[in-house]
Design a protein around this motif. Structure first.
Motif, PDB file in Angstrom:
ATOM      1  N   LYS A 608       0.824  -1.200   0.000  1.00  9.57           N
ATOM      2  CA  LYS A 608       0.000   0.000   0.000  1.00  9.57           C
ATOM      3  C   LYS A 608       0.862   1.255   0.000  1.00  9.57           C
ATOM      4  O   LYS A 608       0.539   2.254  -0.641  1.00  9.57           O
ATOM      5  CB  LYS A 608      -0.922  -0.002   1.215  1.00  9.57           C
ATOM      6  N   GLU A 609       1.973   1.206   0.751  1.00 13.77           N
ATOM      7  CA  GLU A 609       2.860   2.360   0.810  1.00 13.77           C
ATOM      8  C   GLU A 609       3.513   2.623  -0.541  1.00 13.77           C
ATOM      9  O   GLU A 609       3.646   3.780  -0.973  1.00 13.77           O
ATOM     10  CB  GLU A 609       3.928   2.144   1.872  1.00 13.77           C
ATOM     11  N   ASP A 610       3.913   1.548  -1.238  1.00 16.89           N
ATOM     12  CA  ASP A 610       4.501   1.715  -2.575  1.00 16.89           C
ATOM     13  C   ASP A 610       3.493   2.323  -3.553  1.00 16.89           C
ATOM     14  O   ASP A 610       3.837   3.180  -4.371  1.00 16.89           O
ATOM     15  CB  ASP A 610       4.985   0.365  -3.114  1.00 16.89           C
ATOM     16  N   PHE A 611       2.251   1.843  -3.454  1.00 17.32           N
ATOM     17  CA  PHE A 611       1.210   2.390  -4.323  1.00 17.32           C
ATOM     18  C   PHE A 611       0.995   3.874  -4.032  1.00 17.32           C
ATOM     19  O   PHE A 611       0.869   4.708  -4.939  1.00 17.32           O
ATOM     20  CB  PHE A 611      -0.097   1.618  -4.117  1.00 17.32           C
ATOM     21  N   LYS A 612       0.982   4.195  -2.724  1.00 18.09           N
ATOM     22  CA  LYS A 612       0.777   5.576  -2.320  1.00 18.09           C
ATOM     23  C   LYS A 612       1.896   6.465  -2.843  1.00 18.09           C
ATOM     24  O   LYS A 612       1.659   7.570  -3.342  1.00 18.09           O
ATOM     25  CB  LYS A 612       0.688   5.667  -0.801  1.00 18.09           C
ATOM     26  N   GLN A 613       3.155   5.989  -2.735  1.00 24.52           N
ATOM     27  CA  GLN A 613       4.287   6.778  -3.206  1.00 24.52           C
ATOM     28  C   GLN A 613       4.232   6.977  -4.729  1.00 24.52           C
ATOM     29  O   GLN A 613       4.571   8.043  -5.241  1.00 24.52           O
ATOM     30  CB  GLN A 613       5.606   6.085  -2.817  1.00 24.52           C
ATOM     31  N   ALA A 614       3.793   5.936  -5.430  1.00 23.05           N
ATOM     32  CA  ALA A 614       3.648   6.061  -6.883  1.00 23.05           C
ATOM     33  C   ALA A 614       2.579   7.109  -7.226  1.00 23.05           C
ATOM     34  O   ALA A 614       2.735   7.892  -8.164  1.00 23.05           O
ATOM     35  CB  ALA A 614       3.290   4.715  -7.490  1.00 23.05           C
ATOM     36  N   MET A 615       1.507   7.126  -6.445  1.00 22.31           N
ATOM     37  CA  MET A 615       0.459   8.118  -6.668  1.00 22.31           C
ATOM     38  C   MET A 615       0.967   9.523  -6.365  1.00 22.31           C
ATOM     39  O   MET A 615       0.691  10.472  -7.110  1.00 22.31           O
ATOM     40  CB  MET A 615      -0.761   7.807  -5.796  1.00 22.31           C
ATOM     41  N   PHE A 616       1.724   9.671  -5.251  1.00 17.61           N
ATOM     42  CA  PHE A 616       2.292  10.973  -4.909  1.00 17.61           C
ATOM     43  C   PHE A 616       3.213  11.471  -6.024  1.00 17.61           C
ATOM     44  O   PHE A 616       3.233  12.647  -6.365  1.00 17.61           O
ATOM     45  CB  PHE A 616       3.066  10.896  -3.597  1.00 17.61           C
ATOM     46  N   SER A 617       3.979  10.561  -6.578  1.00 18.65           N
ATOM     47  CA  SER A 617       4.886  10.922  -7.671  1.00 18.65           C
ATOM     48  C   SER A 617       4.098  11.380  -8.894  1.00 18.65           C
ATOM     49  O   SER A 617       4.491  12.327  -9.586  1.00 18.65           O
ATOM     50  CB  SER A 617       5.762   9.721  -8.030  1.00 18.65           C
ATOM     51  N   LEU A 618       2.972  10.716  -9.161  1.00 20.71           N
ATOM     52  CA  LEU A 618       2.129  11.095 -10.297  1.00 20.71           C
ATOM     53  C   LEU A 618       1.489  12.460 -10.065  1.00 20.71           C
ATOM     54  O   LEU A 618       1.430  13.292 -10.970  1.00 20.71           O
ATOM     55  CB  LEU A 618       1.038  10.031 -10.501  1.00 20.71           C
ATOM     56  N   VAL A 619       1.035  12.683  -8.811  1.00 19.27           N
ATOM     57  CA  VAL A 619       0.432  13.977  -8.467  1.00 19.27           C
ATOM     58  C   VAL A 619       1.444  15.108  -8.668  1.00 19.27           C
ATOM     59  O   VAL A 619       1.105  16.203  -9.116  1.00 19.27           O
ATOM     60  CB  VAL A 619      -0.092  13.965  -7.021  1.00 19.27           C
ATOM     61  N   ALA A 620       2.696  14.836  -8.356  1.00 19.70           N
ATOM     62  CA  ALA A 620       3.745  15.847  -8.492  1.00 19.70           C
ATOM     63  C   ALA A 620       3.955  16.261  -9.948  1.00 19.70           C
ATOM     64  O   ALA A 620       4.524  17.317 -10.228  1.00 19.70           O
ATOM     65  CB  ALA A 620       5.052  15.327  -7.906  1.00 19.70           C
ATOM     66  N   GLN A 621       3.504  15.423 -10.883  1.00 20.69           N
ATOM     67  CA  GLN A 621       3.671  15.731 -12.309  1.00 20.69           C
ATOM     68  C   GLN A 621       2.426  16.374 -12.936  1.00 20.69           C
ATOM     69  O   GLN A 621       2.320  16.489 -14.149  1.00 20.69           O
ATOM     70  CB  GLN A 621       3.989  14.440 -13.073  1.00 20.69           C
ATOM     71  N   CYS A 622       1.500  16.797 -12.098  1.00 20.10           N
ATOM     72  CA  CYS A 622       0.227  17.319 -12.616  1.00 20.10           C
ATOM     73  C   CYS A 622       0.359  18.669 -13.320  1.00 20.10           C
ATOM     74  O   CYS A 622      -0.620  19.172 -13.875  1.00 20.10           O
ATOM     75  CB  CYS A 622      -0.795  17.432 -11.483  1.00 20.10           C
ATOM     76  N   GLY A 623       1.536  19.252 -13.308  1.00 19.95           N
ATOM     77  CA  GLY A 623       1.735  20.512 -14.006  1.00 19.95           C
ATOM     78  C   GLY A 623       2.106  20.355 -15.464  1.00 19.95           C
ATOM     79  O   GLY A 623       2.323  21.350 -16.175  1.00 19.95           O
ATOM     80  N   ARG A 624       2.184  19.135 -15.951  1.00 20.63           N
ATOM     81  CA  ARG A 624       2.551  18.911 -17.355  1.00 20.63           C
ATOM     82  C   ARG A 624       1.484  19.498 -18.291  1.00 20.63           C
ATOM     83  O   ARG A 624       0.298  19.456 -17.970  1.00 20.63           O
ATOM     84  CB  ARG A 624       2.701  17.411 -17.627  1.00 20.63           C
ATOM     85  N   PRO A 625       1.909  20.055 -19.442  1.00 25.40           N
ATOM     86  CA  PRO A 625       0.931  20.666 -20.375  1.00 25.40           C
ATOM     87  C   PRO A 625      -0.060  19.634 -20.895  1.00 25.40           C
ATOM     88  O   PRO A 625       0.328  18.652 -21.530  1.00 25.40           O
ATOM     89  CB  PRO A 625       1.807  21.200 -21.512  1.00 25.40           C
ATOM     90  N   LEU A 626      -1.339  19.885 -20.638  1.00 29.93           N
ATOM     91  CA  LEU A 626      -2.371  18.928 -21.028  1.00 29.93           C
ATOM     92  C   LEU A 626      -2.483  18.795 -22.544  1.00 29.93           C
ATOM     93  O   LEU A 626      -2.662  17.685 -23.063  1.00 29.93           O
ATOM     94  CB  LEU A 626      -3.718  19.367 -20.435  1.00 29.93           C
ATOM     95  N   TYR A 627      -2.360  19.904 -23.249  1.00 28.49           N
ATOM     96  CA  TYR A 627      -2.462  19.864 -24.710  1.00 28.49           C
ATOM     97  C   TYR A 627      -1.426  18.905 -25.289  1.00 28.49           C
ATOM     98  O   TYR A 627      -1.739  18.055 -26.132  1.00 28.49           O
ATOM     99  CB  TYR A 627      -2.272  21.269 -25.276  1.00 28.49           C
TER     100      TYR A 627
END
Length: 646
Positions: A608-627
């Motif tokens: 569960k902790e590994d999954f959570k860390q992977a999600m946190f890492s994905l959230v950190a990339q939410c500034g990528r240009p959507l277009y």
């Protein structure tokens, strides 16, 4: 005798500006010569040139007038007067043209008139004749009643012999310059048949001119070719002709700003009982024809001015940068049951980039459609319009061909629209090809050929520029009545952002029609990635997908992290993976071990902790240009998307 000739020759040579010490000396010799030998053309001619070189307009005019009185048959005199008078119609603000205008102002009015009349009679070039006739009619309106007919015949014959398009020098001089001068004179009684012929020529000329903007008319200068407010000039001509022939529509039509109301009035003319006798009916249809044609092209050009790329477009080769398509810019109907298409005309909308022009765009387009149908609904109008259609060679205008496709789309004739678009695509290039493909995809989609439509638009994605444009805000629309699905057409800009939005919504709408409650994880994953584009407008659709994942208990789409940046949905995923959210099996991280990429009943805390860390890492990339993410996704997963539709 020889001595006199020698003296004369000597004086002439000394009078020439180039052979004297300076212009002042040449002028002095010329004045001397004129006094000593008063009746000598050569000496008078040199005296004239000396005064002209010295910019003495009054003296130049005096000598020119004397030459006309004493030597009216000298070719050099007529060559000079031709240059001087023609300069008045060149509309050039040069020092020479100003001097010529001042020189002419010092000539007696009778001399001016007689010189102009003789120039017109002797000059063979019909364009030059026409220019001089303009000057004559402007300066001496009393000559119009006696000369207008010959001027019209001469220009009409010259145009006929030249075999040119309606936008030519002869037509410009006749319609734009001379006809208004003729119509202003009460004594110039033009027969009604000829008057209507000239009105037809006026419509042909101004429509051709407007259709091909920024052109230089052959045999005319750039300045002469540039017309200010051509549609306003045509409006004025129509109102003047209308008053002369006693038409009733003019007084009513020119006072109506609302185009829809104007079209209703035009259609009402054809109602049974409006006219009684055959003669009145024929006259009524003649009147109706001209007003309907005028309203058609006025509406079309106003529409093109609003949606075209620039005011200086070449409409013969380029299409508008705003396209009429089936509306896909709304949140998909999640409760879509089979509904019949609403009868009647569709609703016309514009995308927000056109919101300030929305009413004018839709009003002018609808008016053009209405006039087009009126002209084809009655034999009396259709036959006459066919001649105009052929004369203008309208079929050679790509933008007009696109308008014809829009007429078919407006009337739900989708199969015919698809055939026309395929013909246009066969010869289209560049941006025109992309525009036509977008329209074809729209037609295919609304015809029910959705897989073919999506395949078509996915091929356009690689042509879009690589950019991180921010999506625009979009209107909300919800329109259903009495078991019918209200048909909506939208004017969309062909910007990269709106093209991408068009592609995204076409795919999402198709998936919604298929039914998201029973589709595969791949379809759910593709939908999640695409619905980010208009967030939060697609939040209801996201809820449907999340509920579907909850009901299944598992979700597998390893591509999701590569293209997904929506924080709201990621929070839902975190919740679903937690004990509180049900410990769902979420297989979305391909670079994590099998145990770490899932949260399961009985799963280890480490997993569960590994999954959570992977999600946190994905959230950190939410500034990528959507277009950029979406254009990459649509290109990379093109074949997969098409497979999900089969």
């Amino acid at each position: 005798m020889l001595k006199a000739e020698d003296d004369e020759h000597y004086l002439i040579e000394k009078s020439k500006p180039g052979l004297s010490i300076n212009d002042a000396e040449a002028r002095a010799w010329a004045l001397t010569a004129k006094s000593l030998i008063p009746r000598n053309f050569s000496l008078l001619h040199e005296a004239y040139w000396a005064e002209k070189t010295s910019k003495n307009a009054k003296e130049s005019a005096k000598i020119l007038s004397r030459i006309y009185m004493e030597f009216p048959n000298e070719p050099q005199f007529w060559n000079e007067t031709k240059v001087v008078f023609c300069d008045l119609d060149n509309h050039l603000n040069t020092s020479t043209s100003k001097f010529h205008a001042e020189l002419i102002s010092h000539l007696h009015a009778d001399v001016q008139q007689q010189i102009l009349l003789q120039l017109i009679q002797t000059i063979e070039n019909p364009v030059t004749q026409g220019k001089l006739t303009i000057i004559l009619f402007e300066k001496f309106p009393q000559t119009v009643s006696g000369l207008w007919q010959k001027a019209v015949e001469r220009l009409t014959k010259s145009e006929l012999n030249a075999h040119v398009s309606p936008c030519n020098a002869y037509r410009k001089i006749l319609i734009h310059d001379l006809l208004p001068l003729i119509l202003k004179v009460k004594g110039a009684e033009i027969p009604q048949t000829l008057l209507l012929t000239l009105l037809q020529k006026a419509i042909e000329f101004y429509v051709s001119y407007l259709a091909k903007n920024d052109l230089v008319i052959k045999e005319l200068s750039e300045t002469e070719s540039k017309l200010e407010n051509p549609m306003q000039k045509l409006t004025w001509l129509l109102s003047l002709v209308s008053a002369k022939v006693g038409w009733k529509l003019g007084a009513e039509a020119f006072n109506i700003e609302n185009k829809a109301q104007l079209c209703q009035i035009l259609w009402s003319v054809c109602n049974p009982g409006t006219v009684t006798t055959t003669d009145k009916k024929e006259n009524r249809f003649v009147e109706l024809y001209y007003y309907t044609v005028f309203t058609l092209f006025k509406s079309l050009f106003e529409y093109l001015d609003l949606v075209g790329p620039t005011k200086k477009r070449d409409l013969w080769s380029e299409m508008p940068q705003v396209l009429l398509v089936h509306n896909l810019f709304v949140v998909p109907d999640l409760n879509s049951a089979a509904k019949r298409e609403s009868p009647g005309n569709p609703i016309l909308l514009t995308t927000p980039k056109l919101k300030n022009l929305s009413r004018r765009v839709t009003e002018n387009f609808a008016a053009a459609i209405s006039c087009w149908e009126l002209l084809h609904n009655f034999d009396e109008l259709r036959h006459q319009f066919a001649g105009l259609y052929e004369s203008l060679r309208i079929t050679s205008w790509p933008w007009f061909q696109t308008f014809m496709v829009d007429v078919l789309l407006y009337r739900s004739l989708y199969d015919e629209a698809a055939v026309s678009l395929n013909h246009l695509l066969a010869v289209a290039t560049g941006n025109n090809k992309m525009c036509l493909n977008l329209k074809l995809a729209s037609v295919l989609y609304i015809s029910g050929k959705k897989t073919e439509a999506i395949t078509n638009v996915l091929q356009l994605v690689p042509l879009l520029p690589s950019t991180d444009q921010t999506p625009l805000d979009y209107f909300e629309l919800s329109m259903t009545t009495d078991g019918y699905s209200q048909r909506v057409l939208t004017f969309m800009n062909t910007t990269s952002t709106e093209v991408l939005r068009f592609v995204v919504h076409m795919i999402l709408s198709t998936y919604c029609d298929i039914g998201l409650s029973s589709c595969s994880d791949t379809v759910l994953g593709i939908s999640l990635i695409l619905l980010q584009f208009d967030w939060p407008r697609n939040s209801d659709l996201a809820e449907i997908i999340v509920d579907r994942i909850r009901s299944k208990g598992t979700f597998k789409y390893p591509l999701l992290p590569k293209y997904f940046i929506n924080i709201d949905v990621l929070e839902e995923f975190m919740l679903m993976a937690s004990d509180h959210g049900g410990n769902l099996l979420l297989d979305i991280f391909p670079n994590v071990s099998s145990q770490a990429k899932v949260s399961t009943r009985g799963g280890s805390k480490e997993s569960k902790e590994d999954f959570k860390q992977a999600m946190f890492s994905l959230v950190a990339q939410c500034g990528r240009p959507l277009y950029n993410l979406l254009t990459s996704f649509l290109q990379d997963e093109k074949e997969t998307i098409i497979q999900t539709l089969k």
